[in-house]
Design a protein around this motif. Structure first.
Motif, PDB file in Angstrom:
ATOM      1  N   ASN A  33       0.832  -1.210   0.000  1.00 44.37           N
ATOM      2  CA  ASN A  33       0.000   0.000   0.000  1.00 44.37           C
ATOM      3  C   ASN A  33       0.862   1.253   0.000  1.00 44.37           C
ATOM      4  O   ASN A  33       0.573   2.223  -0.715  1.00 44.37           O
ATOM      5  N   LEU A  34       1.918   1.232   0.800  1.00 46.27           N
ATOM      6  CA  LEU A  34       2.832   2.374   0.853  1.00 46.27           C
ATOM      7  C   LEU A  34       3.513   2.580  -0.496  1.00 46.27           C
ATOM      8  O   LEU A  34       3.628   3.710  -0.981  1.00 46.27           O
ATOM      9  N   ALA A  71       3.062   5.943  -2.501  1.00 45.65           N
ATOM     10  CA  ALA A  71       4.216   6.836  -2.597  1.00 45.65           C
ATOM     11  C   ALA A  71       4.892   6.804  -3.960  1.00 45.65           C
ATOM     12  O   ALA A  71       5.456   7.820  -4.402  1.00 45.65           O
ATOM     13  N   PHE A  72       4.846   5.651  -4.617  1.00 48.09           N
ATOM     14  CA  PHE A  72       5.571   5.513  -5.879  1.00 48.09           C
ATOM     15  C   PHE A  72       4.660   5.163  -7.058  1.00 48.09           C
ATOM     16  O   PHE A  72       4.619   5.866  -8.052  1.00 48.09           O
ATOM     17  N   GLY A  73       3.964   4.033  -6.926  1.00 50.51           N
ATOM     18  CA  GLY A  73       3.132   3.560  -8.019  1.00 50.51           C
ATOM     19  C   GLY A  73       3.962   2.920  -9.117  1.00 50.51           C
ATOM     20  O   GLY A  73       5.194   3.014  -9.122  1.00 50.51           O
ATOM     21  N   LEU A  74       3.297   2.290 -10.045  1.00 49.02           N
ATOM     22  CA  LEU A  74       4.008   1.622 -11.137  1.00 49.02           C
ATOM     23  C   LEU A  74       4.728   2.616 -12.045  1.00 49.02           C
ATOM     24  O   LEU A  74       5.660   2.254 -12.762  1.00 49.02           O
ATOM     25  N   LEU A 132       4.247  -7.502  -3.063  1.00 49.74           N
ATOM     26  CA  LEU A 132       4.629  -6.482  -4.040  1.00 49.74           C
ATOM     27  C   LEU A 132       4.597  -7.044  -5.455  1.00 49.74           C
ATOM     28  O   LEU A 132       4.096  -6.399  -6.382  1.00 49.74           O
ATOM     29  N   VAL A 133       5.132  -8.255  -5.603  1.00 54.18           N
ATOM     30  CA  VAL A 133       5.125  -8.897  -6.927  1.00 54.18           C
ATOM     31  C   VAL A 133       3.697  -9.005  -7.459  1.00 54.18           C
ATOM     32  O   VAL A 133       3.418  -8.685  -8.615  1.00 54.18           O
ATOM     33  N   ASN A 134       2.786  -9.458  -6.610  1.00 54.53           N
ATOM     34  CA  ASN A 134       1.395  -9.607  -7.034  1.00 54.53           C
ATOM     35  C   ASN A 134       0.765  -8.273  -7.406  1.00 54.53           C
ATOM     36  O   ASN A 134      -0.158  -8.220  -8.225  1.00 54.53           O
TER      37      ASN A 134
END
Length: 200
Positions: free
Chosen positions: A28-29, A33-36, A77-79
């Motif tokens: 979630n963070l 904060a970053f996104g793809l 994170l991978v998912n």
């Protein structure tokens, strides 16, 4: 393989999430904060295409040069960022602060390459956790405290008989014929004892 196979046929570019100062796999963070969109494109001349769920169509994830201390929750994170997680074949964890390898990596049975060089792994038994990854072929651990152990290479070659390359150096047949290090024999005995205890 159908649509999935078609999607993945041109997924040469890795999802490059290096140099983001990540210190956790809090999904979630990361997405907040970053996104793809934070995936770097300069090193490989672009980013992977996106699939039906707008996630990356790739088999490679680069997480090097961050501030990670463990691989725990990397599966989450991978998912969140990879369209077809089960096809993941390469993760680069190099140049972090990792001391612990979490068994969440075993959720990706097609992993062939794992880079851990330049981390802080001091316990050879951490390597043992990767043993169930039958497709694993290339691993790196140089630049970790375990590499200073005189039995380092023989331990890893014995613990991971499926690999053909260690620290960018081919594993030769004679290495696989060396006697198993006593430390690894003890580890096998300990694990068998634990399994028996759990069955009681």
């Amino acid at each position: 393989m159908g649509l999935m196979g078609d999607d993945l046929s041109n997924c040469g570019k890795p999802a490059d999430l290096s140099f983001l100062k990540l210190n956790t796999f809090d999904t979630n963070l990361f997405l907040t904060a970053f996104g793809l969109e934070s995936a770097r494109y300069t090193r490989v001349g672009g980013v992977p295409d996106r699939g039906p769920e707008k996630k990356f169509l790739t088999k490679s994830l680069w997480l090097n040069n961050n501030k990670l201390k463990t691989t725990k929750n990397v599966d989450e994170l991978v998912n969140a960022v990879i369209e077809y997680p089960s096809y993941l074949g390469w993760i680069d964890f190099s140049f972090n602060y990792i001391t612990e390898i979490d068994e969440g990596l075993l959720k990706f049975p097609n992993l062939k390459i794992l880079y851990f060089h330049g981390n802080c792994i001091s316990d050879l038994n951490e390597v043992f956790k990767l043993r169930p990854l039958e497709q694993l072929r290339s691993v790196t651990f140089h630049g970790n405290p375990i590499a200073n152990n005189p039995k380092y290479r023989s331990y890893i070659v014995s613990a991971l008989p499926q690999i053909s390359n260690l620290d960018f150096t081919p594993v030769v047949k004679t290495e696989k014929m060396f006697p198993m290090p006593p430390e690894l024999i003890r580890k096998f005995k300990e694990d068998r004892a634990k399994e028996k205890a759990l069955k009681k």
